[in-house]
Scaffold this motif. Sequence first.
Motif, PDB file in Angstrom:
ATOM      1  N   TYR A  92      30.926  -6.257  17.197  1.00  0.00           N
ATOM      2  CA  TYR A  92      31.299  -7.749  17.168  1.00  0.00           C
ATOM      3  C   TYR A  92      29.577  -8.087  17.504  1.00  0.00           C
ATOM      4  CZ  TYR A  92      36.042  -9.229  19.134  1.00  0.00           C
ATOM      5  OH  TYR A  92      37.114  -8.868  18.749  1.00  0.00           O
ATOM      6  N   ARG A  93      29.264  -9.197  17.021  1.00  0.00           N
ATOM      7  CA  ARG A  93      28.099  -9.237  16.067  1.00  0.00           C
ATOM      8  C   ARG A  93      26.689  -9.488  17.590  1.00  0.00           C
ATOM      9  NH1 ARG A  93      25.083 -13.955  15.839  1.00  0.00           N
ATOM     10  NH2 ARG A  93      23.475 -13.389  13.499  1.00  0.00           N
ATOM     11  N   GLN A  94      27.748 -10.064  18.587  1.00  0.00           N
ATOM     12  CA  GLN A  94      26.309 -10.745  19.475  1.00  0.00           C
ATOM     13  C   GLN A  94      27.028  -9.267  20.709  1.00  0.00           C
ATOM     14  OE1 GLN A  94      25.025 -13.859  20.067  1.00  0.00           O
ATOM     15  NE2 GLN A  94      23.224 -12.691  21.542  1.00  0.00           N
ATOM     16  N   HIS A  95      27.811  -8.661  20.572  1.00  0.00           N
ATOM     17  CA  HIS A  95      27.703  -7.687  21.481  1.00  0.00           C
ATOM     18  C   HIS A  95      26.657  -6.774  21.318  1.00  0.00           C
ATOM     19  CE1 HIS A  95      29.624  -3.634  23.065  1.00  0.00           C
ATOM     20  NE2 HIS A  95      28.603  -4.219  24.578  1.00  0.00           N
ATOM     21  N   VAL A  96      26.445  -6.337  19.345  1.00  0.00           N
ATOM     22  CA  VAL A  96      25.752  -4.970  19.118  1.00  0.00           C
ATOM     23  C   VAL A  96      23.892  -5.785  19.361  1.00  0.00           C
ATOM     24  CG1 VAL A  96      24.752  -4.029  16.791  1.00  0.00           C
ATOM     25  CG2 VAL A  96      27.287  -4.588  17.333  1.00  0.00           C
ATOM     26  N   ILE A  97      23.930  -7.216  18.840  1.00  0.00           N
ATOM     27  CA  ILE A  97      22.777  -7.786  19.227  1.00  0.00           C
ATOM     28  C   ILE A  97      22.176  -7.324  20.433  1.00  0.00           C
ATOM     29  CG2 ILE A  97      21.146 -10.164  19.179  1.00  0.00           C
ATOM     30  CD1 ILE A  97      23.392 -11.097  17.145  1.00  0.00           C
ATOM     31  N   GLU A  98      22.364  -7.439  21.507  1.00  0.00           N
ATOM     32  CA  GLU A  98      22.512  -7.140  22.292  1.00  0.00           C
ATOM     33  C   GLU A  98      22.544  -5.825  23.263  1.00  0.00           C
ATOM     34  OE1 GLU A  98      21.683 -10.200  24.896  1.00  0.00           O
ATOM     35  OE2 GLU A  98      22.148 -11.468  24.147  1.00  0.00           O
ATOM     36  N   ARG A 116      15.903 -10.110  20.989  1.00  0.00           N
ATOM     37  CA  ARG A 116      17.058 -10.669  20.336  1.00  0.00           C
ATOM     38  C   ARG A 116      16.797 -11.248  18.598  1.00  0.00           C
ATOM     39  NH1 ARG A 116      17.695 -12.007  26.046  1.00  0.00           N
ATOM     40  NH2 ARG A 116      16.388 -13.272  25.197  1.00  0.00           N
ATOM     41  N   ALA A 117      15.846 -11.611  18.358  1.00  0.00           N
ATOM     42  CA  ALA A 117      15.774 -12.484  17.268  1.00  0.00           C
ATOM     43  C   ALA A 117      16.150 -11.198  15.980  1.00  0.00           C
ATOM     44  CB  ALA A 117      15.244 -13.726  16.868  1.00  0.00           C
ATOM     45  N   PHE A 118      14.624 -10.304  16.349  1.00  0.00           N
ATOM     46  CA  PHE A 118      14.820  -9.106  15.228  1.00  0.00           C
ATOM     47  C   PHE A 118      16.641  -8.335  14.860  1.00  0.00           C
ATOM     48  CE2 PHE A 118      14.382  -4.414  14.156  1.00  0.00           C
ATOM     49  CZ  PHE A 118      13.561  -5.369  13.546  1.00  0.00           C
ATOM     50  N   ALA A 119      17.470  -8.366  15.786  1.00  0.00           N
ATOM     51  CA  ALA A 119      18.636  -7.145  16.230  1.00  0.00           C
ATOM     52  C   ALA A 119      19.344  -8.357  15.312  1.00  0.00           C
ATOM     53  CB  ALA A 119      19.351  -7.625  17.764  1.00  0.00           C
ATOM     54  N   ALA A 120      19.358 -10.044  15.434  1.00  0.00           N
ATOM     55  CA  ALA A 120      20.373 -10.626  14.986  1.00  0.00           C
ATOM     56  C   ALA A 120      19.645 -10.605  13.563  1.00  0.00           C
ATOM     57  CB  ALA A 120      19.956 -12.187  15.660  1.00  0.00           C
ATOM     58  N   GLU A 121      18.891 -10.767  12.816  1.00  0.00           N
ATOM     59  CA  GLU A 121      18.694 -10.153  11.704  1.00  0.00           C
ATOM     60  C   GLU A 121      18.815  -9.355  10.624  1.00  0.00           C
ATOM     61  OE1 GLU A 121      14.589 -10.012   8.295  1.00  0.00           O
ATOM     62  OE2 GLU A 121      13.921 -10.933  10.787  1.00  0.00           O
ATOM     63  N   MET A 122      18.730  -8.398  11.367  1.00  0.00           N
ATOM     64  CA  MET A 122      19.229  -6.572  11.012  1.00  0.00           C
ATOM     65  C   MET A 122      21.320  -6.542  10.801  1.00  0.00           C
ATOM     66  SD  MET A 122      17.314  -4.009  14.645  1.00  0.00           S
ATOM     67  CE  MET A 122      18.518  -2.975  13.527  1.00  0.00           C
ATOM     68  N   MET A 123      21.657  -7.498  12.282  1.00  0.00           N
ATOM     69  CA  MET A 123      22.928  -7.352  12.068  1.00  0.00           C
ATOM     70  C   MET A 123      23.316  -7.818  10.754  1.00  0.00           C
ATOM     71  SD  MET A 123      24.249  -5.290  14.085  1.00  0.00           S
ATOM     72  CE  MET A 123      22.782  -4.107  14.202  1.00  0.00           C
ATOM     73  N   ASP A 124      22.787  -9.399  10.996  1.00  0.00           N
ATOM     74  CA  ASP A 124      23.368  -9.956   9.053  1.00  0.00           C
ATOM     75  C   ASP A 124      23.069  -9.450   8.118  1.00  0.00           C
ATOM     76  OD1 ASP A 124      24.147 -12.083  11.382  1.00  0.00           O
ATOM     77  OD2 ASP A 124      21.895 -12.962  11.135  1.00  0.00           O
ATOM     78  N   GLU A 125      22.052  -8.949   7.877  1.00  0.00           N
ATOM     79  CA  GLU A 125      21.661  -8.169   7.221  1.00  0.00           C
ATOM     80  C   GLU A 125      23.065  -7.034   6.438  1.00  0.00           C
ATOM     81  OE1 GLU A 125      20.689  -5.998   3.631  1.00  0.00           O
ATOM     82  OE2 GLU A 125      19.958  -8.446   4.057  1.00  0.00           O
ATOM     83  N   ARG A 126      23.145  -6.484   7.958  1.00  0.00           N
ATOM     84  CA  ARG A 126      24.280  -4.896   7.950  1.00  0.00           C
ATOM     85  C   ARG A 126      26.110  -5.725   7.942  1.00  0.00           C
ATOM     86  NH1 ARG A 126      27.550  -3.472  12.445  1.00  0.00           N
ATOM     87  NH2 ARG A 126      28.501  -1.279  11.223  1.00  0.00           N
ATOM     88  N   ALA A 127      26.022  -6.662   7.375  1.00  0.00           N
ATOM     89  CA  ALA A 127      26.945  -7.617   7.367  1.00  0.00           C
ATOM     90  C   ALA A 127      27.180  -8.372   6.370  1.00  0.00           C
ATOM     91  CB  ALA A 127      27.363  -8.815   8.666  1.00  0.00           C
ATOM     92  N   ALA A 128      26.025  -8.638   5.373  1.00  0.00           N
ATOM     93  CA  ALA A 128      26.068  -8.596   4.080  1.00  0.00           C
ATOM     94  C   ALA A 128      25.708  -7.676   3.339  1.00  0.00           C
ATOM     95  CB  ALA A 128      24.779 -10.293   4.330  1.00  0.00           C
TER      96      ALA A 128
END
Length: 323
Positions: A92-98, A116-128
Amino acid sequence: MTTTSTGLTAPFALARYRDGVSVLLGLVSGDRIRPLIADEPGAAGLNEFLADPDWDRLALLAEADGDWMPLADVTLIAPVEPRQVLQTGANYRQHVIELVAAGLTNNSDRTPEEARAFAAEMMDERAANGEPYFFIGLPACVVGDDVPLVLPASSDVHDWELELAVVIGREAFRVSREDALDHVAGYTIVNDVTTRDLVFRKDMKEIGTDWYRSKNAPGFLPTGPFLVPARFVDARDAHVRLELNGEVMQDASTSDLLFDIAALVSGASQTMPLLPGDLLLTGSPAGNGQHWKRFLRDGDVMTGSITGLGTQVVRCLAEGAAV
């Protein structure tokens, strides 16, 4: 659509129930259930049916006369008989970001917003460009919510994780994301119970996680009560909600999945064929007991619901307590 006291909204679904010492496969429509018999779809066996499901014939049976019984008069058990259970972690993207952001904030000079911004970038890269994280559970742990959840006395940090679970239809082996949903027969609800103090090895930290001990005690995969055909479920935006003794603990949407259903089925199928009736859990959103610092106790009642799949009720008992 008709809504029953179990929260089922689909025109029909499959369920398994007890008839004396026997277990029968049943067709559920509204607040009633009937056995599938003779040459009716599913009568030869659930997994055989899921390998080549004929939902249209079941739709006709759901509208026809038959040996219908009130749903409230039967004891439902787990609606599936998986030969394999695959579980998905950190999805779950937001859960992992937090979670990532909290660690970054505690171990660097980043502000919470920067973390949070850095984590969100990491998750988006992982999803892609990344891959889902899978581990396996034991099919023997799959039970219906007719079975109380016995909390092993060896720990007091048993936790809940409500999840949307994929039920595999046609065998899937090395399928593409584009073709993956063709191998999904339906969906059900699973509570992926976890003993938190067993997740990480204490005797040799280099080994890492111990999913066998932390997730595979008897009854640690309460499943059901229904198997709902995929045609009736919008898995892209299903509401996942868990209440503990009436208090909301988890409340999220599958729209926040880092890897969607197609990506999960495709990814899991690259290693081993997924067989008809197998379960593929999609991950759990924020709000587990570890977050709330509140774990399961004797007498607790968990009520889990997912849009279109009904409601699951799990009652907790301390090990050695009377049923």
